[in-house]
Design a protein around this motif. Sequence first.
Motif, PDB file in Angstrom:
ATOM      1  N   LEU A  54      19.544  28.551 -39.215  1.00 28.55           N
ATOM      2  CA  LEU A  54      19.614  27.435 -38.494  1.00 28.55           C
ATOM      3  C   LEU A  54      19.907  27.384 -37.186  1.00 28.55           C
ATOM      4  O   LEU A  54      19.479  26.854 -36.147  1.00 28.55           O
ATOM      5  N   ALA A  55      20.719  28.522 -36.808  1.00 26.37           N
ATOM      6  CA  ALA A  55      20.883  28.966 -35.423  1.00 26.37           C
ATOM      7  C   ALA A  55      19.737  29.330 -34.566  1.00 26.37           C
ATOM      8  O   ALA A  55      19.279  29.097 -33.514  1.00 26.37           O
ATOM      9  N   TYR A  56      18.726  30.240 -35.682  1.00 28.72           N
ATOM     10  CA  TYR A  56      17.427  30.707 -35.138  1.00 28.72           C
ATOM     11  C   TYR A  56      16.541  29.588 -34.664  1.00 28.72           C
ATOM     12  O   TYR A  56      15.746  29.498 -33.626  1.00 28.72           O
ATOM     13  N   ALA A  57      16.385  28.799 -35.987  1.00 27.88           N
ATOM     14  CA  ALA A  57      15.801  27.560 -35.552  1.00 27.88           C
ATOM     15  C   ALA A  57      16.171  26.679 -34.272  1.00 27.88           C
ATOM     16  O   ALA A  57      15.286  26.176 -33.520  1.00 27.88           O
ATOM     17  N   LEU A  58      17.346  26.671 -34.114  1.00 29.48           N
ATOM     18  CA  LEU A  58      18.082  26.089 -32.992  1.00 29.48           C
ATOM     19  C   LEU A  58      17.592  26.584 -31.743  1.00 29.48           C
ATOM     20  O   LEU A  58      17.127  25.921 -30.673  1.00 29.48           O
ATOM     21  N   LEU A  59      17.763  27.993 -31.680  1.00 26.08           N
ATOM     22  CA  LEU A  59      17.385  28.796 -30.599  1.00 26.08           C
ATOM     23  C   LEU A  59      15.887  28.386 -30.385  1.00 26.08           C
ATOM     24  O   LEU A  59      15.586  28.406 -29.309  1.00 26.08           O
ATOM     25  N   GLU A  60      15.187  28.525 -31.495  1.00 23.61           N
ATOM     26  CA  GLU A  60      13.568  28.406 -30.995  1.00 23.61           C
ATOM     27  C   GLU A  60      13.128  26.899 -30.345  1.00 23.61           C
ATOM     28  O   GLU A  60      12.559  26.830 -29.781  1.00 23.61           O
ATOM     29  N   ALA A  61      14.014  25.981 -31.152  1.00 25.04           N
ATOM     30  CA  ALA A  61      13.778  24.650 -30.499  1.00 25.04           C
ATOM     31  C   ALA A  61      14.382  24.582 -28.976  1.00 25.04           C
ATOM     32  O   ALA A  61      13.532  23.982 -28.216  1.00 25.04           O
ATOM     33  N   LEU A  62      15.477  25.144 -28.853  1.00 25.05           N
ATOM     34  CA  LEU A  62      16.042  25.212 -27.424  1.00 25.05           C
ATOM     35  C   LEU A  62      14.934  25.808 -26.478  1.00 25.05           C
ATOM     36  O   LEU A  62      14.686  25.233 -25.330  1.00 25.05           O
ATOM     37  N   GLU A  63      14.525  27.019 -26.986  1.00 23.98           N
ATOM     38  CA  GLU A  63      13.294  27.750 -26.058  1.00 23.98           C
ATOM     39  C   GLU A  63      11.929  26.883 -26.012  1.00 23.98           C
ATOM     40  O   GLU A  63      11.660  26.785 -24.787  1.00 23.98           O
ATOM     41  N   ARG A  64      11.508  26.242 -26.736  1.00 23.34           N
ATOM     42  CA  ARG A  64      10.554  25.284 -27.014  1.00 23.34           C
ATOM     43  C   ARG A  64      10.719  24.028 -25.740  1.00 23.34           C
ATOM     44  O   ARG A  64       9.886  23.815 -24.841  1.00 23.34           O
ATOM     45  N   MET A  65      11.878  23.543 -25.881  1.00 26.41           N
ATOM     46  CA  MET A  65      12.482  22.346 -25.132  1.00 26.41           C
ATOM     47  C   MET A  65      12.492  22.799 -23.727  1.00 26.41           C
ATOM     48  O   MET A  65      12.174  22.279 -22.647  1.00 26.41           O
ATOM     49  N   GLU A  66      12.966  24.073 -23.338  1.00 28.91           N
ATOM     50  CA  GLU A  66      13.088  24.729 -22.026  1.00 28.91           C
ATOM     51  C   GLU A  66      11.779  24.942 -21.467  1.00 28.91           C
ATOM     52  O   GLU A  66      11.488  24.704 -20.253  1.00 28.91           O
ATOM     53  N   TYR A  67      10.968  25.607 -22.340  1.00 28.79           N
ATOM     54  CA  TYR A  67       9.558  25.795 -21.974  1.00 28.79           C
ATOM     55  C   TYR A  67       9.185  24.463 -21.531  1.00 28.79           C
ATOM     56  O   TYR A  67       8.344  24.250 -20.386  1.00 28.79           O
ATOM     57  N   ASN A  68       8.885  23.479 -22.461  1.00 25.04           N
ATOM     58  CA  ASN A  68       8.336  22.155 -22.167  1.00 25.04           C
ATOM     59  C   ASN A  68       8.857  21.430 -20.909  1.00 25.04           C
ATOM     60  O   ASN A  68       8.324  20.835 -20.193  1.00 25.04           O
ATOM     61  N   ALA A  69      10.338  21.721 -20.950  1.00 25.81           N
ATOM     62  CA  ALA A  69      10.854  21.051 -19.524  1.00 25.81           C
ATOM     63  C   ALA A  69      10.344  21.725 -18.198  1.00 25.81           C
ATOM     64  O   ALA A  69      10.025  21.043 -17.385  1.00 25.81           O
ATOM     65  N   GLU A  70      10.295  23.080 -18.322  1.00 25.80           N
ATOM     66  CA  GLU A  70       9.678  23.543 -17.056  1.00 25.80           C
ATOM     67  C   GLU A  70       8.264  23.229 -16.783  1.00 25.80           C
ATOM     68  O   GLU A  70       7.913  23.262 -15.879  1.00 25.80           O
ATOM     69  N   ASN A  71       7.677  23.319 -17.943  1.00 29.60           N
ATOM     70  CA  ASN A  71       5.944  22.927 -17.784  1.00 29.60           C
ATOM     71  C   ASN A  71       5.954  21.450 -17.163  1.00 29.60           C
ATOM     72  O   ASN A  71       5.415  20.998 -16.403  1.00 29.60           O
ATOM     73  N   MET A  72       6.930  20.475 -17.803  1.00 33.85           N
ATOM     74  CA  MET A  72       7.070  19.041 -17.234  1.00 33.85           C
ATOM     75  C   MET A  72       7.351  19.084 -15.778  1.00 33.85           C
ATOM     76  O   MET A  72       6.772  18.423 -15.020  1.00 33.85           O
ATOM     77  N   GLU A  73       8.411  20.065 -15.238  1.00 27.34           N
ATOM     78  CA  GLU A  73       8.694  20.154 -13.939  1.00 27.34           C
ATOM     79  C   GLU A  73       7.749  20.548 -13.265  1.00 27.34           C
ATOM     80  O   GLU A  73       7.443  20.146 -12.158  1.00 27.34           O
ATOM     81  N   GLU A  74       7.099  21.590 -13.608  1.00 29.85           N
ATOM     82  CA  GLU A  74       5.783  22.132 -12.862  1.00 29.85           C
ATOM     83  C   GLU A  74       4.621  21.262 -12.653  1.00 29.85           C
ATOM     84  O   GLU A  74       4.129  20.833 -11.642  1.00 29.85           O
ATOM     85  N   GLU A  75       4.433  20.514 -13.747  1.00 29.56           N
ATOM     86  CA  GLU A  75       3.513  19.351 -13.825  1.00 29.56           C
ATOM     87  C   GLU A  75       4.063  18.137 -12.733  1.00 29.56           C
ATOM     88  O   GLU A  75       3.083  17.700 -11.886  1.00 29.56           O
ATOM     89  N   MET A  76       5.205  17.926 -12.784  1.00 34.25           N
ATOM     90  CA  MET A  76       5.760  16.780 -11.752  1.00 34.25           C
ATOM     91  C   MET A  76       5.569  17.347 -10.269  1.00 34.25           C
ATOM     92  O   MET A  76       5.295  16.554  -9.281  1.00 34.25           O
ATOM     93  N   CYS A  77       5.735  18.624 -10.056  1.00 36.75           N
ATOM     94  CA  CYS A  77       5.699  19.294  -8.794  1.00 36.75           C
ATOM     95  C   CYS A  77       4.148  19.222  -8.408  1.00 36.75           C
ATOM     96  O   CYS A  77       3.750  18.859  -7.138  1.00 36.75           O
ATOM     97  N   ARG A  78       3.523  19.669  -9.205  1.00 32.38           N
ATOM     98  CA  ARG A  78       1.824  19.475  -8.939  1.00 32.38           C
ATOM     99  C   ARG A  78       1.541  18.131  -8.703  1.00 32.38           C
ATOM    100  O   ARG A  78       0.620  17.736  -7.656  1.00 32.38           O
ATOM    101  N   ASN A  79       1.945  16.970  -9.480  1.00 34.47           N
ATOM    102  CA  ASN A  79       1.686  15.616  -9.337  1.00 34.47           C
ATOM    103  C   ASN A  79       2.165  15.180  -8.025  1.00 34.47           C
ATOM    104  O   ASN A  79       1.298  14.497  -7.285  1.00 34.47           O
ATOM    105  N   ARG A  80       3.383  15.529  -7.575  1.00 35.90           N
ATOM    106  CA  ARG A  80       3.934  15.048  -6.196  1.00 35.90           C
ATOM    107  C   ARG A  80       3.438  15.872  -5.110  1.00 35.90           C
ATOM    108  O   ARG A  80       3.167  14.879  -4.293  1.00 35.90           O
ATOM    109  N   GLU A  81       2.775  16.975  -5.370  1.00 37.85           N
ATOM    110  CA  GLU A  81       2.039  17.462  -4.299  1.00 37.85           C
ATOM    111  C   GLU A  81       0.570  17.315  -4.100  1.00 37.85           C
ATOM    112  O   GLU A  81       0.088  16.547  -3.160  1.00 37.85           O
TER     113      GLU A  81
END
Length: 185
Positions: A54-81
Amino acid sequence: MCFSSYKRAAETDLTPTKPSKKMRVALESAERRSNRNALNIDSSAAEERTMKDLAYALLEALERMEYNAENMEEEMCRNREEVDEIRARHLDEMDEMRIVHDAALQQHQDYIDELEEDVRYKQAMIDFLTEDVERLEEDTDRQRKDIDRFIKESHQEDIARRESVSALKDTIIALFDNANPDALN
């Protein structure tokens, strides 16, 4: 502009971030401890194994969420630019349009000023010609009166001359009638 100064490169997009590596190290050290304790307690090993999964699954979910958050942040920066670029282009286009509009407006204003000047000139000419026409009409009326007076005087002189000629004829005829008929022969 972007919310995070940390950006992952393209080849490291799928590698875990530093915090997740720390969590994995902590889980692995917990696994080592649990292996030592596994010999003592079998039932707790199954629970620990489930918790570990469960901890590994939680870690993988956190990594995916962090990756998605970073991608969304980059996309938002591109959109803002992109929005900033579009806004800048729009402002440039508006400035160009304003310059063209101002130039056209100035050109029209100059043309209107020329027309107004032409109207003033023509109005002055009309006023001058109107005064000239009025003066000429007065001269014409005066000359017409002079001509009428001259014709009337000439007519009266002609009548007087005819009357005097007629009177002379009458006088000559009367003289011939009163004259001696013998003297004429």
